[in-house]
Design a protein around this motif. Structure first.
Motif, PDB file in Angstrom:
ATOM      1  N   SER A  45      45.479  51.783  34.420  1.00 52.21           N
ATOM      2  CA  SER A  45      45.901  51.557  35.812  1.00 52.21           C
ATOM      3  C   SER A  45      45.412  52.682  36.732  1.00 52.21           C
ATOM      4  O   SER A  45      45.986  52.945  37.776  1.00 52.21           O
ATOM      5  N   ASP A  72      49.083  44.329  46.459  1.00 57.46           N
ATOM      6  CA  ASP A  72      50.313  44.552  45.696  1.00 57.46           C
ATOM      7  C   ASP A  72      51.256  43.379  45.930  1.00 57.46           C
ATOM      8  O   ASP A  72      51.377  42.888  47.054  1.00 57.46           O
ATOM      9  N   GLY A  73      51.929  42.951  44.864  1.00 59.50           N
ATOM     10  CA  GLY A  73      52.926  41.896  44.979  1.00 59.50           C
ATOM     11  C   GLY A  73      52.353  40.504  45.171  1.00 59.50           C
ATOM     12  O   GLY A  73      53.101  39.568  45.464  1.00 59.50           O
ATOM     13  N   SER A  75      51.478  36.864  44.691  1.00 66.64           N
ATOM     14  CA  SER A  75      52.142  35.851  43.853  1.00 66.64           C
ATOM     15  C   SER A  75      51.205  35.266  42.800  1.00 66.64           C
ATOM     16  O   SER A  75      51.663  34.594  41.873  1.00 66.64           O
ATOM     17  N   GLN A  78      51.377  37.262  37.375  1.00 65.11           N
ATOM     18  CA  GLN A  78      52.624  37.134  36.637  1.00 65.11           C
ATOM     19  C   GLN A  78      53.073  38.480  36.058  1.00 65.11           C
ATOM     20  O   GLN A  78      54.264  38.721  35.932  1.00 65.11           O
ATOM     21  N   HIS A  79      52.120  39.322  35.699  1.00 64.66           N
ATOM     22  CA  HIS A  79      52.432  40.610  35.071  1.00 64.66           C
ATOM     23  C   HIS A  79      52.890  41.591  36.153  1.00 64.66           C
ATOM     24  O   HIS A  79      52.095  42.101  36.933  1.00 64.66           O
ATOM     25  N   ASP A  80      54.191  41.843  36.175  1.00 62.92           N
ATOM     26  CA  ASP A  80      54.755  42.798  37.142  1.00 62.92           C
ATOM     27  C   ASP A  80      55.866  43.616  36.500  1.00 62.92           C
ATOM     28  O   ASP A  80      56.807  44.035  37.163  1.00 62.92           O
ATOM     29  N   PRO A  84      55.461  45.726  41.714  1.00 58.76           N
ATOM     30  CA  PRO A  84      54.465  44.908  42.392  1.00 58.76           C
ATOM     31  C   PRO A  84      53.047  45.487  42.388  1.00 58.76           C
ATOM     32  O   PRO A  84      52.081  44.767  42.636  1.00 58.76           O
ATOM     33  N   ASP A  85      52.906  46.771  42.058  1.00 58.78           N
ATOM     34  CA  ASP A  85      51.565  47.375  41.990  1.00 58.78           C
ATOM     35  C   ASP A  85      51.008  47.381  40.564  1.00 58.78           C
ATOM     36  O   ASP A  85      49.895  47.855  40.334  1.00 58.78           O
ATOM     37  N   ASP A  86      51.753  46.811  39.593  1.00 54.52           N
ATOM     38  CA  ASP A  86      51.378  46.868  38.185  1.00 54.52           C
ATOM     39  C   ASP A  86      50.072  46.113  37.909  1.00 54.52           C
ATOM     40  O   ASP A  86      49.063  46.709  37.535  1.00 54.52           O
ATOM     41  N   MET A  87      50.060  44.810  38.090  1.00 53.87           N
ATOM     42  CA  MET A  87      48.843  44.040  37.817  1.00 53.87           C
ATOM     43  C   MET A  87      47.709  44.390  38.780  1.00 53.87           C
ATOM     44  O   MET A  87      46.556  44.504  38.342  1.00 53.87           O
ATOM     45  N   ARG A 123      48.220  53.267  40.916  1.00 52.23           N
ATOM     46  CA  ARG A 123      49.665  53.048  41.009  1.00 52.23           C
ATOM     47  C   ARG A 123      50.193  53.802  42.226  1.00 52.23           C
ATOM     48  O   ARG A 123      49.639  54.814  42.634  1.00 52.23           O
TER      49      ARG A 123
END
Length: 137
Positions: A45, A72-73, A75, A78-80, A84-87, A123
């Motif tokens: 990341s 970020d965020g 829709s 799915q991976h969160d 909201p900044d994960d995927m 991140r």
């Protein structure tokens, strides 16, 4: 001759962290005069970039472009699991790189006049990032 050094980069959250001098120091300490340096980031990341280092607007523009490209965020993702900044951070990493190869000439990274090496944190929170600098010559 082979030499390796791990660096720890403490980020302040999303943004760029110049590691050029640390990489140059690792090369110098290796004693290698001619060879190849590989810089590897051990994370999914954040990424490594070779970028212009004279005008900070270049890095601001890159961040603005990626903010538009990978929101970020969104829709779509799915991976969160970590927010909201994960995927979006993973996508940014895949679109950039986590390893760089740089020639060594005269005991230093043979970079262009305006080139610098950066860890690009994707991140929004601070992280500690591990970077391995491997020198072969």
């Amino acid at each position: 001759m082979y030499h390796a050094r791990d660096l720890t980069v403490s980020t302040r959250g999303r943004g760029f962290h110049d590691i050029t001098s640390e990489v140059q120091r690792a090369i110098q300490d290796s004693g290698v005069r001619q060879g190849l340096c590989t810089v590897f980031l051990h994370h999914t990341s954040a990424s490594l970039i070779l970028c212009e280092n004279a005008d900070p607007d270049v890095r601001r523009d890159l961040e603005a472009f990626f903010a538009r490209l990978v929101k970020d965020g969104d829709s779509l993702f799915q991976h969160d699991a970590e927010g909201p900044d994960d995927m979006p951070a993973h996508v940014r990493t895949v679109l950039t790189q986590n390893s760089l190869s740089i020639p060594i000439q005269n005991g230093a990274a043979d970079l262009g006049t305006w080139q610098g090496l950066y860890v690009w944190e994707h991140r929004t929170s601070p992280h500690r990032r591990r970077v391995t600098v491997s020198v072969l010559g």
